[in-house]
Design an enzyme around this catalytic site. Structure first.
Site, PDB file in Angstrom:
ATOM      1  NE  ARG A  19     -55.703  93.188   7.962  1.00  0.00           N
ATOM      2  CZ  ARG A  19     -55.765  92.297   8.959  1.00  0.00           C
ATOM      3  NH1 ARG A  19     -56.219  91.075   8.745  1.00  0.00           N
ATOM      4  NH2 ARG A  19     -55.398  92.627  10.172  1.00  0.00           N
ATOM      5  CE  LYS A  62     -39.261  82.391  19.527  1.00  0.00           C
ATOM      6  NZ  LYS A  62     -38.737  83.231  18.432  1.00  0.00           N
ATOM      7  N   PRO A  63     -40.241  86.960  20.052  1.00  0.00           N
ATOM      8  CG  PRO A  63     -39.056  88.865  19.363  1.00  0.00           C
ATOM      9  CD  PRO A  63     -39.203  87.892  20.518  1.00  0.00           C
ATOM     10  NE  ARG A  79     -54.326  88.107  18.163  1.00  0.00           N
ATOM     11  CZ  ARG A  79     -54.579  87.462  17.010  1.00  0.00           C
ATOM     12  NH1 ARG A  79     -55.327  88.026  16.085  1.00  0.00           N
ATOM     13  NH2 ARG A  79     -54.076  86.276  16.781  1.00  0.00           N
ATOM     14  CB  CYS A 130     -53.526  83.343  10.477  1.00  0.00           C
ATOM     15  SG  CYS A 130     -54.189  84.730  11.392  1.00  0.00           S
ATOM     16  CD  GLU A 133     -55.759  82.986  18.343  1.00  0.00           C
ATOM     17  OE1 GLU A 133     -56.156  82.757  17.185  1.00  0.00           O
ATOM     18  OE2 GLU A 133     -56.542  83.261  19.275  1.00  0.00           O
ATOM     19  CG  LEU A 134     -52.313  76.757  16.278  1.00  0.00           C
ATOM     20  CD1 LEU A 134     -52.461  75.271  16.544  1.00  0.00           C
ATOM     21  CD2 LEU A 134     -50.914  77.229  16.678  1.00  0.00           C
ATOM     22  CB  SER A 150     -58.659  91.784  12.481  1.00  0.00           C
ATOM     23  OG  SER A 150     -58.253  90.686  11.722  1.00  0.00           O
ATOM     24  CD1 TRP A 206     -42.483  84.582  10.024  1.00  0.00           C
ATOM     25  CD2 TRP A 206     -43.428  86.086   8.657  1.00  0.00           C
ATOM     26  NE1 TRP A 206     -43.091  83.890   9.000  1.00  0.00           N
ATOM     27  CE2 TRP A 206     -43.668  84.794   8.141  1.00  0.00           C
ATOM     28  CE3 TRP A 206     -43.919  87.189   7.954  1.00  0.00           C
ATOM     29  CZ2 TRP A 206     -44.393  84.572   6.963  1.00  0.00           C
ATOM     30  CZ3 TRP A 206     -44.646  86.975   6.789  1.00  0.00           C
ATOM     31  CH2 TRP A 206     -44.866  85.676   6.308  1.00  0.00           C
ATOM     32  CD  GLU A 239     -51.439  79.359   7.025  1.00  0.00           C
ATOM     33  OE1 GLU A 239     -50.658  78.583   7.601  1.00  0.00           O
ATOM     34  OE2 GLU A 239     -51.999  80.309   7.595  1.00  0.00           O
ATOM     35  CB  SER A 295     -46.894  77.043  11.535  1.00  0.00           C
ATOM     36  OG  SER A 295     -45.885  76.561  12.393  1.00  0.00           O
TER      37      SER A 295
HETATM   38  P1  NAD Z   1     -43.899  79.582  12.916  1.00  0.00           P
HETATM   39  O1  NAD Z   1     -44.770  78.577  13.570  1.00  0.00           O
HETATM   40  O2  NAD Z   1     -42.784  79.112  12.070  1.00  0.00           O
HETATM   41  O3  NAD Z   1     -43.231  80.528  14.020  1.00  0.00           O
HETATM   42  C1  NAD Z   1     -43.999  81.203  14.983  1.00  0.00           C
HETATM   43  C2  NAD Z   1     -43.112  81.490  16.175  1.00  0.00           C
HETATM   44  O4  NAD Z   1     -42.717  80.258  16.769  1.00  0.00           O
HETATM   45  C3  NAD Z   1     -41.825  82.230  15.857  1.00  0.00           C
HETATM   46  O5  NAD Z   1     -41.532  83.101  16.916  1.00  0.00           O
HETATM   47  C4  NAD Z   1     -40.808  81.110  15.789  1.00  0.00           C
HETATM   48  O6  NAD Z   1     -39.495  81.552  16.043  1.00  0.00           O
HETATM   49  C5  NAD Z   1     -41.310  80.218  16.886  1.00  0.00           C
HETATM   50  N1  NAD Z   1     -40.897  78.818  16.806  1.00  0.00           N
HETATM   51  C6  NAD Z   1     -40.482  78.118  15.732  1.00  0.00           C
HETATM   52  N2  NAD Z   1     -40.191  76.835  16.090  1.00  0.00           N
HETATM   53  C7  NAD Z   1     -40.459  76.741  17.414  1.00  0.00           C
HETATM   54  C8  NAD Z   1     -40.390  75.668  18.366  1.00  0.00           C
HETATM   55  N3  NAD Z   1     -39.993  74.452  18.014  1.00  0.00           N
HETATM   56  N4  NAD Z   1     -40.764  75.943  19.628  1.00  0.00           N
HETATM   57  C9  NAD Z   1     -41.188  77.159  19.996  1.00  0.00           C
HETATM   58  N5  NAD Z   1     -41.272  78.207  19.145  1.00  0.00           N
HETATM   59  C10 NAD Z   1     -40.912  77.996  17.867  1.00  0.00           C
HETATM   60  O7  NAD Z   1     -44.866  80.567  12.143  1.00  0.00           O
HETATM   61  P2  NAD Z   1     -44.492  81.829  11.250  1.00  0.00           P
HETATM   62  O8  NAD Z   1     -43.930  81.356   9.954  1.00  0.00           O
HETATM   63  O9  NAD Z   1     -43.706  82.820  12.042  1.00  0.00           O
HETATM   64  O10 NAD Z   1     -45.938  82.490  11.033  1.00  0.00           O
HETATM   65  C11 NAD Z   1     -46.814  82.079  10.070  1.00  0.00           C
HETATM   66  C12 NAD Z   1     -47.849  81.139  10.655  1.00  0.00           C
HETATM   67  O11 NAD Z   1     -48.508  81.782  11.742  1.00  0.00           O
HETATM   68  C13 NAD Z   1     -48.943  80.803   9.677  1.00  0.00           C
HETATM   69  O12 NAD Z   1     -49.256  79.445   9.770  1.00  0.00           O
HETATM   70  C14 NAD Z   1     -50.112  81.665  10.140  1.00  0.00           C
HETATM   71  O13 NAD Z   1     -51.375  81.190   9.774  1.00  0.00           O
HETATM   72  C15 NAD Z   1     -49.915  81.652  11.603  1.00  0.00           C
HETATM   73  N6  NAD Z   1     -50.605  82.789  12.222  1.00  0.00           N
HETATM   74  C16 NAD Z   1     -51.738  82.528  12.950  1.00  0.00           C
HETATM   75  C17 NAD Z   1     -52.443  83.588  13.511  1.00  0.00           C
HETATM   76  C18 NAD Z   1     -53.691  83.357  14.311  1.00  0.00           C
HETATM   77  O14 NAD Z   1     -54.106  84.281  15.007  1.00  0.00           O
HETATM   78  N7  NAD Z   1     -54.307  82.195  14.258  1.00  0.00           N
HETATM   79  C19 NAD Z   1     -51.982  84.906  13.326  1.00  0.00           C
HETATM   80  C20 NAD Z   1     -50.821  85.119  12.582  1.00  0.00           C
HETATM   81  C21 NAD Z   1     -50.141  84.031  12.046  1.00  0.00           C
END
Ligand code: NAD
Length: 485
Positions: A286, A182-183, A167, A292, A258-259, A449, A158, A389, A237
């Site tokens: 930012r 799947k957003p 990307r 992340c 990308e975590l 970035s 999100w 984090e 995550s």
């Molecule tokens: P999240 O892992 O909770 O969710 C990410 C996506 O996965 C969402 O679309 C969510 O609905 C989906 N999801 C949740 N559970 C799932 C499952 N069991 N199976 C499949 N999909 C599932 O992360 P978030 O809270 O939306 O975003 C924040 C995290 O994203 C932070 O840890 C951040 O560092 C990371 N992030 C990483 C990058 C990168 O490029 N490395 C960029 C942006 C964000």
């Protein structure tokens, strides 16, 4: 008509499958909230596993024709998508603010950054080059070609609802893949708006399907178990990424991850402190710290720590906080109540362990999920906040005495996404950059970035790279053809 109005019918919006806009098979919906006031913005259809498999069918059926579409034509569609995004960047930015909360200037920055992925991959689409070599034994030719990997599942977070989607969509389209995006459930509207723009740019039905769903785990598992799906590209995550890797492993699905990150920000005694503070404000603030690659741990040489902390706290304390669309606002709310509660607890625990709150430290008394820009000084090296984090406007500052100690502190984490180094000695900057275990390092820069750069992490921050030519390679398979003539 605004992008949001174009999406909604009586406050509801649908799944985008095979070029159509459809309600979820079981009628389920997600309520999308405005995090600046907690009010409902829209009810978005929440896809079921059945809908997900319909989207896979649509992507599969569109696959051969899209892969056979001349690369130049794919590139020109991407170029049109870039131009449409640029023309409607202000509207897209407003939509991002409404569902995600960031301040409008940040959202405009994201809309522009997101569009740049379409421009970059409009240019890369025609650069899918193979190789031809004579085998060392001279008995054959070794031909290597790169073909689209096939139906791809893209899962995005999100925090950058537009950029994390483009990307992936940009390189996937350039490579000739069809996809299901799947957003994140908190921010599906921007992704649906992108689907409309892509449709207008000429992307054929079924090539880009968008499936918001509250049942992420179930829907992802159903798609990855389908043998027509050949790729999963995930940003989110570390915890969810690890789970998805297990699922992908069960079906040997190609996975890019990308975590999460835990970026160190190193300020050496030979740094220009003022410029380090400017960089710290960008690297920390930012996206309101919800990035992340956000600087998460500030390691500052003891000789400049007081000066850095004083200037940094003053800059953080001066940040104007409020609803993202209000004029002059630089920091919006965090994404939801859970995120706000977590920040409160982290800061409270760190203060309890001896940190000093130099500025901020609280959630202000107002509606919405706000948190004050906060600087914690005198943070002890074992403080749990340094392992977490933070994902918000909170900056813990720790002092160090030597370069070796700074590197050891920077590497003392399971994550390895980004790092920042401030020093006027370029040799030191490069030496430290090589020693830090991350995928990316900014030297005297808080903003790194760029679609033209390889973005990604090591350790538990991920597998693979997005952006540049690596981003498209992630959606291609290499085929070796042995030829004799
Ligand atoms: P999240 O892992 O909770 O969710 C990410 C996506 O996965 C969402 O679309 C969510 O609905 C989906 N999801 C949740 N559970 C799932 C499952 N069991 N199976 C499949 N999909 C599932 O992360 P978030 O809270 O939306 O975003 C924040 C995290 O994203 C932070 O840890 C951040 O560092 C990371 N992030 C990483 C990058 C990168 O490029 N490395 C960029 C942006 C964000």
């Amino acid at each position: 008509m605004s992008l949001l109005d174009a999406l909604l019918r009586d406050g509801h919006t649908r799944l985008h499958i095979g070029g159509d806009w459809l309600a979820a098979s079981d009628g389920a919906e997600i309520e999308v909230l405005d995090p600046s006031n907690g009010r409902v913005l829209a009810a978005v259809s929440s896809g079921s596993s059945e809908d997900a498999l319909d989207a896979v069918t649509a992507a599969h059926e569109a696959g051969d024709a899209w892969a056979a579409t001349p690369p130049r034509e794919r590139g020109e569609i991407l170029r049109r998508a870039f131009e449409l995004m640029r023309a409607r960047a202000d509207e897209l930015a407003e939509l991002i603010v409404l569902e995600m909360g960031k301040a409008l200037p940040e959202a405009k920055g994201e809309a522009t950054y997101a569009a740049e992925f379409f421009r970059w991959y409009s240019e890369e689409a025609v650069r899918n080059e193979g190789t031809l070599a004579t085998a060392p034994g001279g008995d054959k030719r070794i031909i290597a070609i790169h073909q689209p990997v096939g139906v791809s599942v893209l899962i995005t977070p999100w925090n950058f609802p537009a950029a994390m989607a483009t990307r992936k969509i940009g390189p996937a389209l350039a490579a000739g893949c069809t996809m299901i995006l799947k957003p994140a459930s908190d921010t599906p509207l921007t992704a649906l708006a992108l689907a409309k723009l892509l449709q207008e740019a000429g992307v054929p039905p079924g090539v880009v399907n968008v499936l918001p769903s509250r049942r992420s785990g179930e829907v992802a598992a159903a798609m990855l178990a389908d043998p027509r799906v050949r790729k999963v590209s995930f940003t989110g995550s570390t915890e969810v990424g690890a789970r998805l890797l297990h699922t992908a492993a069960d079906h040997i699905v190609n996975a890019s991850m990308e975590l999460g990150g835990n970026a160190p920000f190193l300020v050496f005694d030979d740094a220009d402190v003022e410029s380090a503070v400017d960089g710290a404000m960008i690297a920390k603030m930012r996206n309101g710290g919800q990035s992340c690659i956000a600087a998460n741990r500030f390691f500052v040489h003891a000789a400049v720590a007081d000066e850095f902390s004083r200037q940094f706290s003053a800059a953080m304390g001066a940040v104007k906080t409020g609803p993202g669309l209000e004029p002059g606002v630089e920091l919006g709310p965090v994404i939801n109540l859970a995120a706000q509660t977590e920040l409160r607890e982290l800061v409270g625990a760190s203060a309890g362990a001896g940190s000093r709150i130099a500025t901020g430290g609280n959630a202000p008394e107002r509606p919405g999920f706000f948190f004050e820009p906060t600087v914690l000084t005198d943070v002890v090296k074992g403080d749990p906040i340094l392992r977490h984090e933070i994902f918000g406007p909170v900056a813990p500052v720790v002092t160090f005495e030597s370069e070796e100690e700074a590197i050891a502190l920077a590497n003392d984490t399971v994550h390895g996404l980004a790092a920042y180094v401030y020093t006027e000695d370029l040799a030191r900057g490069l030496r430290v950059a090589e020693a830090i275990e991350t995928g990316m390092v900014g030297i005297n820069r808080g903003l790194i970035s760029d679609p033209a750069a390889p973005f990604g992490g090591v350790k538990e921050s991920g597998l693979g790279r997005e952006g540049r030519r690596e981003g498209m390679a992630a959606f291609l398979e290499t085929k070796y053809i042995a030829a004799g003539w």
